[in-house]
Scaffold this active site. Structure first.
Site, PDB file in Angstrom:
ATOM      1  CG  ASP A  53      -2.099   0.948   1.082  1.00 37.57           C
ATOM      2  OD1 ASP A  53      -2.505   1.228  -0.055  1.00 37.57           O
ATOM      3  OD2 ASP A  53      -2.608   1.434   2.111  1.00 37.57           O
ATOM      4  CB  SER A  89      -7.419   2.885  -0.637  1.00 38.13           C
ATOM      5  OG  SER A  89      -6.035   3.152  -0.640  1.00 38.13           O
ATOM      6  CD  GLN A 140      -4.062   1.615  -3.343  1.00 39.07           C
ATOM      7  OE1 GLN A 140      -2.903   1.890  -3.651  1.00 39.07           O
ATOM      8  NE2 GLN A 140      -4.474   1.682  -2.094  1.00 39.07           N
TER       9      GLN A 140
END
Length: 319
Positions: free
Chosen positions: A217, A244, A294
């Site tokens: 991440d 996110s 993502q």
């Protein structure tokens, strides 16, 4: 930290598992014991939630199965004032694959969901991969904390935030930014070396997967806003939100999370208030061990709006 040998840079300190540690509270139910909410963020670090959710799912798996993918949705921001409960549902138990659904809650509010797939290892004659880009070795690059300090001084956009630098220095993952060639600056690409801090040699592969899920991440979604060069004091674009929405990781091959891994990222598109970024993670010997994707909310302002779309050619392979 530059100009040192790989031996001098060896990862020999004990590994701190607290960031991913879970307490069993009931059948297939687990609770976090630690949550990190980065200073200035609206919620806890998403990578930690992904890693903990995958750890919870892994605790319900028996036999030689290994996670081959995890697909996550962030439904609401979590807070570090209340621990997260992870409830695992055993969706399917097959001979080659099994599936687990993880629902994360704070109190009565669902904040996150993940579907994880686990595969029994099998040989395959069908194998190909993208080649790892040629980049400087991690021993030749400065730490994340030194890079943050250098960037502030180079851009001259305010005082160095020593508290934030210390905060990142306390994390269980270290990273070193790969400098972009001048002809690549401003493109939607990024690359970092990363590894877990401490020796994980005594831990099972699920721990390494959870740690890489945690680390995946870092820097990924921000790749989607790199073309807008928002760090300069006189930047045309100003960021107003970057959070996110979803995050996926595919695990291709076994790896060691406590050894240096090259994380290469690119963003094919930002539009409609969202940004998409994809990543490839290589072991040091050039094996593509994991891939990521993502999407997140990406909102900003433009002091010179012209409604034009910035267009780029794919340049990751030539870093």
């Amino acid at each position: 930290m530059t100009g040192i040998s790989a031996a001098e840079d060896a990862n020999t300190t004990p590994f701190n598992e607290r960031a991913l540690e879970l307490e069993e509270t009931g059948p297939d139910t687990y609770m976090s014991v630690d949550l990190w909410q980065p200073s200035g963020n609206r919620g806890v670090f998403g990578g930690q939630v992904i890693g903990q959710a995958l750890s919870a799912a892994g605790k319900t798996i028996n036999g030689p199965f290994r996670c081959n993918s995890v697909h996550c949705y962030f439904l609401a921001a979590g807070t570090n004032t209340q621990m997260i409960t992870y409830k695992v549902r055993r969706v399917r138990q097959g001979t080659s694959y099994c599936s687990r659904l993880v629902v994360a809650k704070q109190g009565d509010r669902v904040i996150f969901m993940a579907m994880a797939s686990f595969q029994r290892p099998e040989p395959s004659v069908l194998s190909h991969q993208y080649t790892m880009p040629r980049v400087p070795p991690p021993e030749s690059l400065v730490s994340r904390e030194a890079y943050m300090r250098n960037q502030k001084e180079r851009l001259n956009n305010g005082p160095v935030d020593e508290a934030k630098i210390a905060e990142y220095g306390s994390l269980p993952v270290e990273s070193r930014a790969v400098p972009m060639p001048k002809d690549k600056r401003g493109l939607p690409i990024n690359a970092i070396w990363l590894r877990a801090k401490g020796d994980m040699s005594e831990l099972g592969h699920v721990h390494h997967q959870c740690m890489l899920a945690y680390a995946s991440d870092f820097a990924l979604l921000s790749t989607a806003i790199k073309p807008f060069e928002m760090d300069a004091p006189d930047a045309r674009y100003k960021l107003s939100m970057l959070v996110s929405l979803d995050h996926s990781v595919w695990f291709h091959e076994p790896f060691r999370a406590d050894e240096w891994l090259l994380y290469v990222m690119e963003s094919p598109r930002s539009a409609s208030g969202r940004g998409l970024a994809v990543g490839r993670i290589y072991s040091r010997d050039g094996v593509l061990v994991a891939s990521t994707a993502q999407e997140g909310v990406a909102r900003g302002t433009d002091s010179e709006p012209d409604q034009k779309t910035l267009e780029f050619r794919n340049s990751v392979a030539k870093l």
